[in-house]
Design a protein around this motif. Structure first.
Motif, PDB file in Angstrom:
ATOM      1  N   ILE A  23       1.956   2.269   3.643  1.00 36.00           N
ATOM      2  CA  ILE A  23       1.186   2.978   2.624  1.00 36.00           C
ATOM      3  C   ILE A  23       2.005   3.249   1.359  1.00 36.00           C
ATOM      4  N   PRO A  24       3.304   3.591   1.437  1.00 35.17           N
ATOM      5  CA  PRO A  24       4.043   3.795   0.183  1.00 35.17           C
ATOM      6  C   PRO A  24       4.087   2.559  -0.714  1.00 35.17           C
ATOM      7  N   PHE A  25       4.168   1.368  -0.124  1.00 35.10           N
ATOM      8  CA  PHE A  25       4.152   0.142  -0.941  1.00 35.10           C
ATOM      9  C   PHE A  25       2.805  -0.020  -1.646  1.00 35.10           C
ATOM     10  N   PRO A  34      -0.591   9.523  -1.853  1.00 34.04           N
ATOM     11  CA  PRO A  34      -1.130   9.967  -0.563  1.00 34.04           C
ATOM     12  C   PRO A  34      -0.417  11.218  -0.052  1.00 34.04           C
ATOM     13  N   PHE A  35      -1.141  11.991   0.704  1.00 30.88           N
ATOM     14  CA  PHE A  35      -0.614  13.201   1.308  1.00 30.88           C
ATOM     15  C   PHE A  35       0.296  12.828   2.483  1.00 30.88           C
ATOM     16  N   ARG A  41       8.539  10.531  -2.087  1.00 33.73           N
ATOM     17  CA  ARG A  41       9.216  11.643  -2.755  1.00 33.73           C
ATOM     18  C   ARG A  41      10.683  11.331  -3.034  1.00 33.73           C
ATOM     19  N   LEU A  42      11.144  10.188  -2.595  1.00 38.46           N
ATOM     20  CA  LEU A  42      12.532   9.782  -2.817  1.00 38.46           C
ATOM     21  C   LEU A  42      12.655   9.010  -4.124  1.00 38.46           C
ATOM     22  N   TRP A  47      13.391   4.807  -1.702  1.00 41.62           N
ATOM     23  CA  TRP A  47      12.122   4.810  -0.977  1.00 41.62           C
ATOM     24  C   TRP A  47      11.797   3.424  -0.428  1.00 41.62           C
ATOM     25  N   TRP A  48      12.230   2.365  -1.128  1.00 43.87           N
ATOM     26  CA  TRP A  48      12.040   1.006  -0.609  1.00 43.87           C
ATOM     27  C   TRP A  48      12.771   0.835   0.715  1.00 43.87           C
ATOM     28  N   ILE A  49      14.009   1.310   0.751  1.00 45.02           N
ATOM     29  CA  ILE A  49      14.835   1.164   1.952  1.00 45.02           C
ATOM     30  C   ILE A  49      14.245   1.969   3.104  1.00 45.02           C
TER      31      ILE A  49
END
Length: 73
Positions: A23-25, A34-35, A41-42, A47-49
């Motif tokens: 979902i982050p991608f 998204p909640f 939040r990084l 956040w990719w890693i």
């Protein structure tokens, strides 16, 4: 643990892998917030890693749970 317990754990690991890994991608592509998607939040390279690591770790956990479930049969 019985087979239903393994199924429940597999469902939980699958949901965490999807929500915290994939979902982050998708959220970055569509500028969606998204909640409870904690990797978003990084800072940018981290956040990719983390999201990639969540996907890999959840796949490994799903495989291990599947093997353990097959040993019950």
């Amino acid at each position: 643990m019985d087979e239903r317990g393994y199924d429940g754990l597999q469902g939980l690991v699958f949901l965490v892998g999807i929500w915290e890994g994939l979902i982050p991608f998708v959220a970055r592509i569509f500028d969606w917030h998204p909640f409870l998607a904690f990797p978003l939040r990084l800072p940018s390279p981290l956040w990719w890693i983390v999201s990639g690591a969540v996907v890999v770790i959840s796949m490994v956990c799903l495989e291990l749970l599947d093997r353990a479930k097959k040993r019950l049969r």
